[in-house]
Design an enzyme around this catalytic site. Structure first.
Site, PDB file in Angstrom:
ATOM      1  N   LYS A  53       0.865  -1.190   0.000  1.00 44.73           N
ATOM      2  CA  LYS A  53       0.000   0.000   0.000  1.00 44.73           C
ATOM      3  C   LYS A  53       0.895   1.231   0.000  1.00 44.73           C
ATOM      4  O   LYS A  53       1.891   1.285   0.732  1.00 44.73           O
ATOM      5  CB  LYS A  53      -0.877  -0.033   1.258  1.00 44.73           C
ATOM      6  CG  LYS A  53      -1.840   1.117   1.396  1.00 44.73           C
ATOM      7  CD  LYS A  53      -2.697   0.918   2.646  1.00 44.73           C
ATOM      8  CE  LYS A  53      -3.694   2.031   2.860  1.00 44.73           C
ATOM      9  NZ  LYS A  53      -4.526   1.812   4.056  1.00 44.73           N
ATOM     10  N   SER A 103      -9.443   1.710   3.442  1.00 42.94           N
ATOM     11  CA  SER A 103      -8.619   2.439   2.504  1.00 42.94           C
ATOM     12  C   SER A 103      -7.599   1.588   1.756  1.00 42.94           C
ATOM     13  O   SER A 103      -7.013   2.032   0.775  1.00 42.94           O
ATOM     14  CB  SER A 103      -7.891   3.555   3.248  1.00 42.94           C
ATOM     15  OG  SER A 103      -6.986   2.995   4.200  1.00 42.94           O
ATOM     16  N   SER A 111      -9.468  -0.488   7.761  1.00 40.69           N
ATOM     17  CA  SER A 111      -8.948  -0.389   6.391  1.00 40.69           C
ATOM     18  C   SER A 111      -8.282  -1.623   5.811  1.00 40.69           C
ATOM     19  O   SER A 111      -7.990  -1.654   4.615  1.00 40.69           O
ATOM     20  CB  SER A 111      -7.965   0.765   6.283  1.00 40.69           C
ATOM     21  OG  SER A 111      -8.671   1.948   6.039  1.00 40.69           O
TER      22      SER A 111
HETATM   23  N1  GLN Z   1     -12.897   3.778   7.045  1.00 43.89           N
HETATM   24  C1  GLN Z   1     -12.184   4.386   8.120  1.00 43.89           C
HETATM   25  C2  GLN Z   1     -11.963   5.852   7.825  1.00 43.89           C
HETATM   26  O1  GLN Z   1     -12.505   6.300   6.876  1.00 43.89           O
HETATM   27  C3  GLN Z   1     -10.911   3.646   8.364  1.00 43.89           C
HETATM   28  C4  GLN Z   1      -9.707   4.088   7.654  1.00 43.89           C
HETATM   29  C5  GLN Z   1      -8.507   3.310   8.023  1.00 43.89           C
HETATM   30  O2  GLN Z   1      -8.591   2.304   8.720  1.00 43.89           O
HETATM   31  N2  GLN Z   1      -7.332   3.784   7.590  1.00 43.89           N
HETATM   32  O3  GLN Z   1     -11.306   6.541   8.524  1.00 43.89           O
END
Ligand code: GLN
Length: 480
Positions: free
Chosen positions: A69, A144, A168
Protein backbone atom coordinates in the site's frame (compact mmCIF):
# COMPACT_ATOMS: atom_id res chain seq x y z
CA UNK A 1 2.45 -23.16 -14.76
CA UNK A 2 0.25 -22.51 -11.71
CA UNK A 3 -3.02 -20.84 -10.84
CA UNK A 4 -2.72 -17.08 -10.21
CA UNK A 5 -4.67 -17.75 -7.00
CA UNK A 6 -2.14 -20.25 -5.68
CA UNK A 7 -1.55 -19.81 -1.94
CA UNK A 8 1.79 -18.66 -0.57
CA UNK A 9 2.10 -22.06 1.10
CA UNK A 10 1.75 -23.97 -2.18
CA UNK A 11 3.90 -21.55 -4.14
CA UNK A 12 6.66 -21.93 -1.54
CA UNK A 13 6.51 -25.71 -2.05
CA UNK A 14 6.79 -25.33 -5.81
CA UNK A 15 9.76 -22.99 -5.49
CA UNK A 16 11.47 -25.30 -2.99
CA UNK A 17 11.00 -28.32 -5.24
CA UNK A 18 12.38 -26.23 -8.11
CA UNK A 19 9.21 -26.71 -10.16
CA UNK A 20 9.35 -22.96 -10.81
CA UNK A 21 12.03 -20.39 -10.16
CA UNK A 22 11.60 -16.97 -8.65
CA UNK A 23 12.15 -15.11 -11.91
CA UNK A 24 9.30 -17.05 -13.51
CA UNK A 25 7.02 -16.31 -10.56
CA UNK A 26 7.80 -12.59 -10.64
CA UNK A 27 7.40 -12.40 -14.44
CA UNK A 28 4.09 -14.26 -14.17
CA UNK A 29 2.60 -11.75 -11.73
CA UNK A 30 4.08 -8.69 -13.48
CA UNK A 31 2.36 -9.91 -16.66
CA UNK A 32 -0.89 -10.41 -14.74
CA UNK A 33 -0.66 -6.80 -13.55
CA UNK A 34 -0.03 -5.60 -17.11
CA UNK A 35 -3.04 -7.51 -18.44
CA UNK A 36 -5.58 -7.01 -15.66
CA UNK A 37 -4.71 -3.84 -13.78
CA UNK A 38 -6.21 -1.48 -16.39
CA UNK A 39 -9.65 -2.89 -15.38
CA UNK A 40 -8.96 -2.38 -11.68
CA UNK A 41 -6.56 0.52 -11.04
CA UNK A 42 -5.28 -1.40 -8.03
CA UNK A 43 -1.56 -1.04 -8.79
CA UNK A 44 -0.01 2.43 -9.11
CA UNK A 45 3.37 1.14 -10.24
CA UNK A 46 4.71 -2.33 -11.06
CA UNK A 47 8.46 -2.74 -10.57
CA UNK A 48 9.49 -4.01 -14.00
CA UNK A 49 13.16 -3.55 -13.10
CA UNK A 50 13.14 -6.48 -10.65
CA UNK A 51 11.97 -9.01 -13.22
CA UNK A 52 15.28 -10.84 -13.56
CA UNK A 53 15.91 -11.66 -9.93
CA UNK A 54 16.28 -15.25 -8.85
CA UNK A 55 17.11 -15.24 -5.18
CA UNK A 56 16.30 -16.32 -1.64
CA UNK A 57 14.42 -19.52 -2.26
CA UNK A 58 15.00 -21.10 1.17
CA UNK A 59 13.79 -18.31 3.42
CA UNK A 60 10.30 -18.24 4.99
CA UNK A 61 8.80 -16.24 2.11
CA UNK A 62 11.57 -16.93 -0.41
CA UNK A 63 10.57 -15.82 -3.89
CA UNK A 64 7.03 -14.76 -2.95
CA UNK A 65 5.80 -11.56 -4.64
CA UNK A 66 3.90 -8.88 -2.74
CA UNK A 67 2.48 -5.41 -3.24
CA UNK A 68 2.70 -2.55 -0.77
CA UNK A 69 0.00 0.00 0.00
CA UNK A 70 1.44 3.33 -1.04
CA UNK A 71 1.59 4.75 2.49
CA UNK A 72 4.43 2.33 3.35
CA UNK A 73 7.96 3.35 2.40
CA UNK A 74 10.05 1.24 0.03
CA UNK A 75 13.55 2.63 -0.23
CA UNK A 76 14.28 4.41 -3.51
CA UNK A 77 10.71 4.08 -4.77
CA UNK A 78 7.99 6.66 -5.03
CA UNK A 79 5.64 6.73 -2.03
CA UNK A 80 2.63 8.93 -2.70
CA UNK A 81 0.31 8.05 0.18
CA UNK A 82 -2.39 8.04 -2.50
CA UNK A 83 -2.04 11.83 -2.52
CA UNK A 84 -1.17 14.31 -5.23
CA UNK A 85 0.80 16.28 -2.67
CA UNK A 86 3.41 13.48 -2.62
CA UNK A 87 3.28 12.60 -6.32
CA UNK A 88 7.05 13.14 -6.65
CA UNK A 89 8.17 11.89 -3.21
CA UNK A 90 10.76 9.12 -3.18
CA UNK A 91 11.26 7.07 0.00
CA UNK A 92 14.77 7.73 1.33
CA UNK A 93 14.68 4.64 3.55
CA UNK A 94 12.79 1.39 4.01
CA UNK A 95 9.94 0.88 6.43
CA UNK A 96 10.70 -1.85 8.96
CA UNK A 97 7.87 -4.02 7.62
CA UNK A 98 9.29 -3.85 4.10
CA UNK A 99 12.78 -4.58 5.38
CA UNK A 100 11.47 -7.63 7.28
CA UNK A 101 9.68 -9.01 4.25
CA UNK A 102 12.83 -8.60 2.16
CA UNK A 103 14.81 -10.37 4.87
CA UNK A 104 12.28 -13.21 4.71
CA UNK A 105 13.00 -13.51 0.97
CA UNK A 106 9.77 -11.96 -0.34
CA UNK A 107 9.97 -9.67 -3.37
CA UNK A 108 8.02 -6.43 -3.70
CA UNK A 109 6.60 -6.09 -7.19
CA UNK A 110 4.99 -2.68 -6.82
CA UNK A 111 2.97 0.00 -5.09
CA UNK A 112 -0.76 -0.36 -4.51
CA UNK A 113 -3.48 2.30 -4.69
CA UNK A 114 -5.34 3.53 -1.59
CA UNK A 115 -7.50 6.31 -0.22
CA UNK A 116 -5.46 9.45 0.27
CA UNK A 117 -3.39 9.05 3.45
CA UNK A 118 -5.57 6.00 4.24
CA UNK A 119 -8.60 8.20 4.89
CA UNK A 120 -11.63 6.41 3.53
CA UNK A 121 -13.60 3.19 3.32
CA UNK A 122 -13.98 2.81 -0.44
CA UNK A 123 -10.79 3.70 -2.31
CA UNK A 124 -12.64 6.58 -3.97
CA UNK A 125 -10.65 9.18 -2.03
CA UNK A 126 -7.39 8.24 -3.78
CA UNK A 127 -5.70 11.07 -5.67
CA UNK A 128 -5.12 8.48 -8.42
CA UNK A 129 -8.70 7.37 -9.00
CA UNK A 130 -10.84 4.65 -7.42
CA UNK A 131 -10.00 0.96 -7.46
CA UNK A 132 -12.62 -1.34 -8.94
CA UNK A 133 -13.72 -4.51 -7.20
CA UNK A 134 -12.70 -7.59 -9.26
CA UNK A 135 -15.98 -9.29 -8.23
CA UNK A 136 -17.92 -6.46 -9.93
CA UNK A 137 -15.92 -3.66 -11.50
CA UNK A 138 -18.73 -1.15 -11.07
CA UNK A 139 -18.31 -1.45 -7.30
CA UNK A 140 -15.68 -0.32 -4.83
CA UNK A 141 -13.10 -2.77 -3.49
CA UNK A 142 -13.33 -1.23 -0.03
CA UNK A 143 -10.81 0.98 1.63
CA UNK A 144 -8.62 2.44 2.50
CA UNK A 145 -6.45 -0.53 1.44
CA UNK A 146 -8.35 -0.65 -1.85
CA UNK A 147 -5.49 -1.54 -4.19
CA UNK A 148 -3.94 -4.24 -2.01
CA UNK A 149 -7.31 -6.00 -1.66
CA UNK A 150 -8.34 -5.84 -5.32
CA UNK A 151 -4.89 -6.99 -6.46
CA UNK A 152 -4.76 -10.03 -4.16
CA UNK A 153 -8.35 -10.98 -5.03
CA UNK A 154 -7.67 -10.72 -8.78
CA UNK A 155 -4.52 -12.85 -8.53
CA UNK A 156 -2.08 -10.04 -9.39
CA UNK A 157 0.18 -10.88 -6.44
CA UNK A 158 0.52 -13.50 -3.70
CA UNK A 159 -0.24 -11.08 -0.87
CA UNK A 160 -0.22 -7.39 -0.09
CA UNK A 161 0.53 -5.12 2.83
CA UNK A 162 -2.18 -2.72 3.89
CA UNK A 163 -2.62 -0.45 6.86
CA UNK A 164 -5.52 -0.03 9.19
CA UNK A 165 -6.62 2.76 11.50
CA UNK A 166 -10.24 1.68 11.82
CA UNK A 167 -11.11 -1.12 9.42
CA UNK A 168 -8.95 -0.39 6.39
CA UNK A 169 -7.59 -3.92 6.09
CA UNK A 170 -10.57 -5.94 7.31
CA UNK A 171 -13.28 -4.08 5.37
CA UNK A 172 -11.60 -4.37 1.93
CA UNK A 173 -10.79 -8.00 2.82
CA UNK A 174 -14.50 -8.63 3.37
CA UNK A 175 -15.41 -6.81 0.12
CA UNK A 176 -12.96 -8.93 -1.89
CA UNK A 177 -13.31 -12.42 -0.31
CA UNK A 178 -9.96 -12.25 1.48
CA UNK A 179 -8.42 -12.66 4.89
CA UNK A 180 -7.23 -9.46 6.57
CA UNK A 181 -5.97 -8.78 10.06
CA UNK A 182 -5.57 -5.81 12.35
CA UNK A 183 -2.96 -7.06 14.84
CA UNK A 184 -2.59 -5.87 18.42
CA UNK A 185 -1.40 -2.27 18.44
CA UNK A 186 2.39 -2.46 18.70
CA UNK A 187 2.83 -5.92 17.17
CA UNK A 188 4.02 -4.38 13.90
CA UNK A 189 6.45 -1.53 13.55
CA UNK A 190 5.10 1.74 12.15
CA UNK A 191 8.58 2.97 11.26
CA UNK A 192 8.41 4.21 7.68
CA UNK A 193 4.62 4.10 7.53
CA UNK A 194 2.92 7.43 6.82
CA UNK A 195 0.98 8.39 9.93
CA UNK A 196 -2.79 8.93 9.93
CA UNK A 197 -3.97 8.27 13.50
CA UNK A 198 -0.81 7.40 15.38
CA UNK A 199 -2.54 5.80 18.38
CA UNK A 200 -4.58 3.56 16.04
CA UNK A 201 -2.45 2.83 12.95
CA UNK A 202 -1.15 -0.69 12.34
CA UNK A 203 0.09 -2.53 9.28
CA UNK A 204 -2.05 -5.52 8.28
CA UNK A 205 -1.76 -8.17 5.61
CA UNK A 206 -4.25 -9.20 2.92
CA UNK A 207 -4.09 -12.83 1.84
CA UNK A 208 -6.28 -15.45 0.19
CA UNK A 209 -6.12 -17.85 3.13
CA UNK A 210 -5.73 -17.86 6.91
CA UNK A 211 -2.55 -19.94 6.76
CA UNK A 212 -0.94 -17.40 4.42
CA UNK A 213 -1.90 -14.58 6.77
CA UNK A 214 -0.24 -16.40 9.67
CA UNK A 215 2.87 -16.94 7.57
CA UNK A 216 3.31 -13.24 6.79
CA UNK A 217 2.53 -12.32 10.41
CA UNK A 218 5.41 -14.59 11.42
CA UNK A 219 7.77 -12.60 9.20
CA UNK A 220 6.50 -9.17 10.27
CA UNK A 221 5.87 -9.17 13.99
CA UNK A 222 8.25 -8.35 16.78
CA UNK A 223 9.82 -5.42 18.54
CA UNK A 224 11.57 -2.73 16.54
CA UNK A 225 14.09 -0.37 18.10
CA UNK A 226 12.97 2.28 15.58
CA UNK A 227 9.37 2.32 16.89
CA UNK A 228 9.12 2.70 20.64
CA UNK A 229 5.44 1.68 20.60
CA UNK A 230 6.26 -1.85 19.45
CA UNK A 231 5.71 -4.60 21.99
CA UNK A 232 8.56 -6.59 23.48
CA UNK A 233 7.68 -10.07 22.33
CA UNK A 234 9.66 -13.08 21.14
CA UNK A 235 9.19 -13.84 17.46
CA UNK A 236 6.96 -16.87 16.99
CA UNK A 237 5.63 -19.15 14.30
CA UNK A 238 1.97 -18.20 13.93
CA UNK A 239 1.24 -21.16 11.66
CA UNK A 240 2.03 -23.85 14.17
CA UNK A 241 -1.35 -24.09 15.94
CA UNK A 242 -3.42 -24.23 12.79
CA UNK A 243 -4.91 -27.72 13.05
CA UNK A 244 -8.51 -27.19 11.97
CA UNK A 245 -9.88 -27.55 15.50
CA UNK A 246 -11.31 -25.09 17.97
CA UNK A 247 -9.70 -24.95 21.42
CA UNK A 248 -11.37 -27.02 24.20
CA UNK A 249 -14.29 -25.38 25.99
CA UNK A 250 -14.46 -22.60 23.52
CA UNK A 251 -17.03 -19.82 23.85
CA UNK A 252 -17.88 -17.36 21.13
CA UNK A 253 -19.57 -14.09 22.05
CA UNK A 254 -21.90 -12.71 19.40
CA UNK A 255 -22.00 -8.93 19.68
CA UNK A 256 -25.63 -8.06 20.41
CA UNK A 257 -25.73 -5.10 18.03
CA UNK A 258 -24.69 -7.48 15.26
CA UNK A 259 -28.01 -9.30 15.66
CA UNK A 260 -30.25 -6.36 16.35
CA UNK A 261 -29.04 -3.33 14.45
CA UNK A 262 -31.41 -2.55 11.59
CA UNK A 263 -28.57 -0.82 9.73
CA UNK A 264 -27.13 -4.18 8.62
CA UNK A 265 -27.81 -5.41 5.11
CA UNK A 266 -30.09 -8.48 5.09
CA UNK A 267 -27.77 -10.68 3.08
CA UNK A 268 -24.85 -9.74 5.34
CA UNK A 269 -26.97 -10.76 8.37
CA UNK A 270 -27.92 -14.03 6.76
CA UNK A 271 -24.31 -14.94 5.98
CA UNK A 272 -23.31 -13.95 9.51
CA UNK A 273 -26.02 -16.17 11.06
CA UNK A 274 -24.80 -19.02 8.90
CA UNK A 275 -21.28 -18.42 10.23
CA UNK A 276 -22.60 -18.71 13.81
CA UNK A 277 -24.13 -22.08 12.91
CA UNK A 278 -20.83 -23.27 11.42
CA UNK A 279 -18.98 -22.31 14.60
CA UNK A 280 -21.57 -24.23 16.65
CA UNK A 281 -21.06 -27.29 14.48
CA UNK A 282 -17.34 -27.02 15.11
CA UNK A 283 -18.12 -27.29 18.83
CA UNK A 284 -18.25 -23.68 19.99
CA UNK A 285 -20.60 -22.56 22.73
CA UNK A 286 -22.30 -19.36 21.66
CA UNK A 287 -23.44 -16.48 23.87
CA UNK A 288 -24.86 -13.09 23.03
CA UNK A 289 -22.78 -10.28 24.53
CA UNK A 290 -24.05 -6.78 25.12
CA UNK A 291 -21.46 -4.03 24.76
CA UNK A 292 -23.56 -0.94 25.58
CA UNK A 293 -20.83 1.53 24.59
CA UNK A 294 -19.97 -0.12 21.27
CA UNK A 295 -22.28 2.30 19.48
CA UNK A 296 -20.07 5.19 20.61
CA UNK A 297 -17.01 3.59 19.00
CA UNK A 298 -17.65 5.43 15.77
CA UNK A 299 -17.91 8.83 17.45
CA UNK A 300 -14.76 8.20 19.50
CA UNK A 301 -12.90 7.03 16.42
CA UNK A 302 -14.18 9.97 14.41
CA UNK A 303 -12.80 12.50 16.87
CA UNK A 304 -9.49 10.82 17.71
CA UNK A 305 -8.63 9.88 14.14
CA UNK A 306 -9.41 13.37 12.84
CA UNK A 307 -7.46 15.04 15.66
CA UNK A 308 -4.40 12.87 15.13
CA UNK A 309 -4.81 12.99 11.34
CA UNK A 310 -4.91 16.80 11.24
CA UNK A 311 -1.77 16.96 13.39
CA UNK A 312 0.08 14.35 11.34
CA UNK A 313 -0.80 15.95 8.02
CA UNK A 314 0.46 19.36 9.09
CA UNK A 315 3.92 18.24 7.92
CA UNK A 316 2.86 18.39 4.28
CA UNK A 317 3.19 22.06 3.44
CA UNK A 318 5.62 22.19 0.53
CA UNK A 319 8.70 22.87 2.63
CA UNK A 320 9.94 19.34 3.39
CA UNK A 321 8.17 16.69 1.35
CA UNK A 322 6.72 16.32 -2.09
CA UNK A 323 5.08 19.02 -4.15
CA UNK A 324 5.47 22.75 -3.67
CA UNK A 325 2.97 25.13 -5.28
CA UNK A 326 4.39 27.61 -7.76
CA UNK A 327 3.85 31.34 -7.73
CA UNK A 328 3.38 31.97 -4.00
CA UNK A 329 3.94 35.51 -2.72
CA UNK A 330 5.47 34.52 0.61
CA UNK A 331 6.08 31.51 2.86
CA UNK A 332 2.59 31.41 4.35
CA UNK A 333 1.04 31.75 0.92
CA UNK A 334 3.23 28.84 -0.24
CA UNK A 335 1.86 26.65 2.58
CA UNK A 336 -1.70 27.61 1.71
CA UNK A 337 -1.38 27.08 -2.03
CA UNK A 338 0.49 23.79 -1.63
CA UNK A 339 -2.12 22.36 0.71
CA UNK A 340 -5.03 23.74 -1.30
CA UNK A 341 -3.71 22.18 -4.52
CA UNK A 342 -2.19 19.02 -3.07
CA UNK A 343 -4.92 17.59 -0.82
CA UNK A 344 -8.20 16.07 -1.94
CA UNK A 345 -11.64 16.86 -0.55
CA UNK A 346 -11.91 14.08 2.05
CA UNK A 347 -8.51 14.90 3.52
CA UNK A 348 -9.35 18.62 3.73
CA UNK A 349 -12.61 17.77 5.45
CA UNK A 350 -10.79 15.71 8.04
CA UNK A 351 -8.09 18.32 8.64
CA UNK A 352 -10.77 20.90 9.33
CA UNK A 353 -12.70 18.61 11.68
CA UNK A 354 -9.49 17.54 13.42
CA UNK A 355 -8.34 21.08 14.03
CA UNK A 356 -11.80 22.03 15.23
CA UNK A 357 -11.98 19.27 17.87
CA UNK A 358 -8.51 20.19 19.11
CA UNK A 359 -9.01 23.93 19.18
CA UNK A 360 -9.10 25.92 22.40
CA UNK A 361 -12.57 25.83 23.89
CA UNK A 362 -13.56 22.59 22.15
CA UNK A 363 -10.88 20.20 23.34
CA UNK A 364 -12.68 19.18 26.53
CA UNK A 365 -16.01 18.72 24.81
CA UNK A 366 -14.59 16.55 22.02
CA UNK A 367 -11.07 15.20 22.26
CA UNK A 368 -10.90 14.71 26.02
CA UNK A 369 -14.43 13.31 26.11
CA UNK A 370 -13.51 10.85 23.34
CA UNK A 371 -10.48 9.69 25.33
CA UNK A 372 -12.72 9.09 28.36
CA UNK A 373 -15.23 7.04 26.36
CA UNK A 374 -12.31 5.16 24.82
CA UNK A 375 -11.40 3.99 28.34
CA UNK A 376 -14.98 2.82 28.94
CA UNK A 377 -14.99 0.83 25.70
CA UNK A 378 -11.70 -0.79 26.72
CA UNK A 379 -13.18 -1.80 30.06
CA UNK A 380 -16.27 -3.23 28.41
CA UNK A 381 -14.24 -5.38 26.03
CA UNK A 382 -11.96 -6.51 28.88
CA UNK A 383 -15.00 -7.60 30.86
CA UNK A 384 -16.50 -9.40 27.87
CA UNK A 385 -13.29 -11.39 27.40
CA UNK A 386 -13.57 -12.65 31.00
CA UNK A 387 -16.67 -14.46 29.86
CA UNK A 388 -16.08 -15.43 26.22
CA UNK A 389 -12.91 -16.30 24.30
CA UNK A 390 -13.63 -14.22 21.23
CA UNK A 391 -16.29 -11.83 19.94
CA UNK A 392 -17.78 -11.95 16.45
CA UNK A 393 -19.78 -9.65 14.17
CA UNK A 394 -20.10 -8.90 10.48
CA UNK A 395 -17.00 -7.01 9.35
CA UNK A 396 -19.00 -4.30 7.60
CA UNK A 397 -22.70 -3.58 7.60
CA UNK A 398 -23.07 -3.16 3.83
CA UNK A 399 -22.26 -5.12 0.69
CA UNK A 400 -19.62 -3.61 -1.62
CA UNK A 401 -21.37 -0.50 -2.92
CA UNK A 402 -21.32 1.07 -6.38
CA UNK A 403 -18.59 3.55 -7.17
CA UNK A 404 -20.11 6.97 -6.49
CA UNK A 405 -23.12 5.54 -4.62
CA UNK A 406 -22.20 7.10 -1.27
CA UNK A 407 -20.40 10.14 -2.67
CA UNK A 408 -23.03 12.53 -1.41
CA UNK A 409 -23.49 10.71 1.90
CA UNK A 410 -20.13 10.43 3.68
CA UNK A 411 -21.90 9.84 7.02
CA UNK A 412 -23.38 6.57 5.71
CA UNK A 413 -19.86 5.43 4.84
CA UNK A 414 -18.53 6.44 8.26
CA UNK A 415 -21.41 4.63 9.99
CA UNK A 416 -20.59 1.44 8.10
CA UNK A 417 -17.43 1.22 10.24
CA UNK A 418 -19.55 0.50 13.33
CA UNK A 419 -18.01 -2.93 13.98
CA UNK A 420 -14.50 -2.37 12.68
CA UNK A 421 -13.44 0.73 14.62
CA UNK A 422 -14.02 -0.17 18.31
CA UNK A 423 -11.18 -2.69 18.59
CA UNK A 424 -8.79 -0.26 16.84
CA UNK A 425 -9.74 2.39 19.36
CA UNK A 426 -8.52 0.04 22.12
CA UNK A 427 -5.68 -1.55 20.14
CA UNK A 428 -6.91 -5.15 20.24
CA UNK A 429 -6.73 -7.53 17.28
CA UNK A 430 -9.36 -8.59 14.75
CA UNK A 431 -9.40 -10.77 11.67
CA UNK A 432 -11.90 -10.74 8.81
CA UNK A 433 -12.55 -13.94 6.89
CA UNK A 434 -14.96 -14.85 4.09
CA UNK A 435 -18.36 -16.18 5.18
CA UNK A 436 -20.57 -16.04 2.13
CA UNK A 437 -21.80 -14.35 -1.02
CA UNK A 438 -24.82 -12.25 -1.88
CA UNK A 439 -27.29 -13.43 -4.54
CA UNK A 440 -25.42 -11.19 -6.96
CA UNK A 441 -22.12 -12.93 -6.11
CA UNK A 442 -20.62 -10.21 -3.93
CA UNK A 443 -18.34 -11.40 -1.12
CA UNK A 444 -19.33 -11.11 2.56
CA UNK A 445 -16.96 -11.38 5.51
CA UNK A 446 -17.27 -11.64 9.26
CA UNK A 447 -14.76 -10.79 11.92
CA UNK A 448 -13.29 -12.43 14.99
CA UNK A 449 -12.11 -10.09 17.74
CA UNK A 450 -9.87 -11.16 20.61
CA UNK A 451 -8.09 -9.70 23.62
CA UNK A 452 -4.64 -8.13 23.36
CA UNK A 453 -2.07 -10.44 21.74
CA UNK A 454 -4.60 -13.16 20.94
CA UNK A 455 -3.45 -13.47 17.31
CA UNK A 456 -2.64 -17.17 17.67
CA UNK A 457 -6.11 -17.90 18.99
CA UNK A 458 -7.84 -15.81 16.31
CA UNK A 459 -5.87 -17.53 13.56
CA UNK A 460 -6.59 -20.98 14.98
CA UNK A 461 -10.34 -20.35 15.05
CA UNK A 462 -10.34 -18.60 11.67
CA UNK A 463 -8.45 -21.52 10.17
CA UNK A 464 -10.90 -24.08 11.61
CA UNK A 465 -13.79 -22.05 10.17
CA UNK A 466 -12.11 -21.67 6.79
CA UNK A 467 -11.30 -25.39 6.54
CA UNK A 468 -14.93 -26.32 7.12
CA UNK A 469 -16.21 -23.91 4.45
CA UNK A 470 -15.34 -23.32 0.81
CA UNK A 471 -15.79 -19.56 0.30
CA UNK A 472 -12.04 -18.99 0.17
CA UNK A 473 -11.78 -21.33 -2.82
CA UNK A 474 -13.89 -19.03 -5.02
CA UNK A 475 -12.24 -16.41 -7.19
CA UNK A 476 -13.62 -13.64 -9.39
CA UNK A 477 -14.56 -15.16 -12.74
CA UNK A 478 -13.07 -12.50 -15.04
CA UNK A 479 -9.60 -13.10 -13.65
CA UNK A 480 -9.18 -16.90 -13.93
N1 GLN B 1 -12.90 3.78 7.05
C1 GLN B 1 -12.18 4.39 8.12
C2 GLN B 1 -11.96 5.85 7.82
O1 GLN B 1 -12.50 6.30 6.88
C3 GLN B 1 -10.91 3.65 8.36
C4 GLN B 1 -9.71 4.09 7.65
C5 GLN B 1 -8.51 3.31 8.02
O2 GLN B 1 -8.59 2.30 8.72
N2 GLN B 1 -7.33 3.78 7.59
O3 GLN B 1 -11.31 6.54 8.52
Amino acid sequence: MFSPFITIKKLREKISKKEVNTSEVIRFYLDRIKNHNPKLNSVLEAFEDIADQNIGTDALLGGIPYLVKDVILQKGRLATGGSKILSNYKAPYDSTVNERLKKAGAISIGRANCDEFAMGASGEASGYGPTNNPWDESRVSGGSSSGPAAAVAAGLTSFALGTETGGSVRQPASFCNLVGMYPTYGLHSRYGVMAFGSSLDQVGTLTRTVYDNALVLTALSGQDAKDSTTIQIQPKDYTKNLDGKLPENFTVGVIKDALESDGINGEVSQAFNQAIETLKKLGAKVKVVDLPHLKYGNAVYFIISRAEGASNLSRYDGSLYGKRAEGADNLFDMYLKTREQGFGREVKLRIMTGNYVLSAGHKDAYYNKAQAVRAIIRKEFDQAFQDVNILISPTYSMLPFKIGELASDPIAMYMGDLFSVPNCVIGTPGISIPCGFSKTNLPIGFQLLGPRLSEELLLKVAYAFEQSTDYHLKHPGNYE
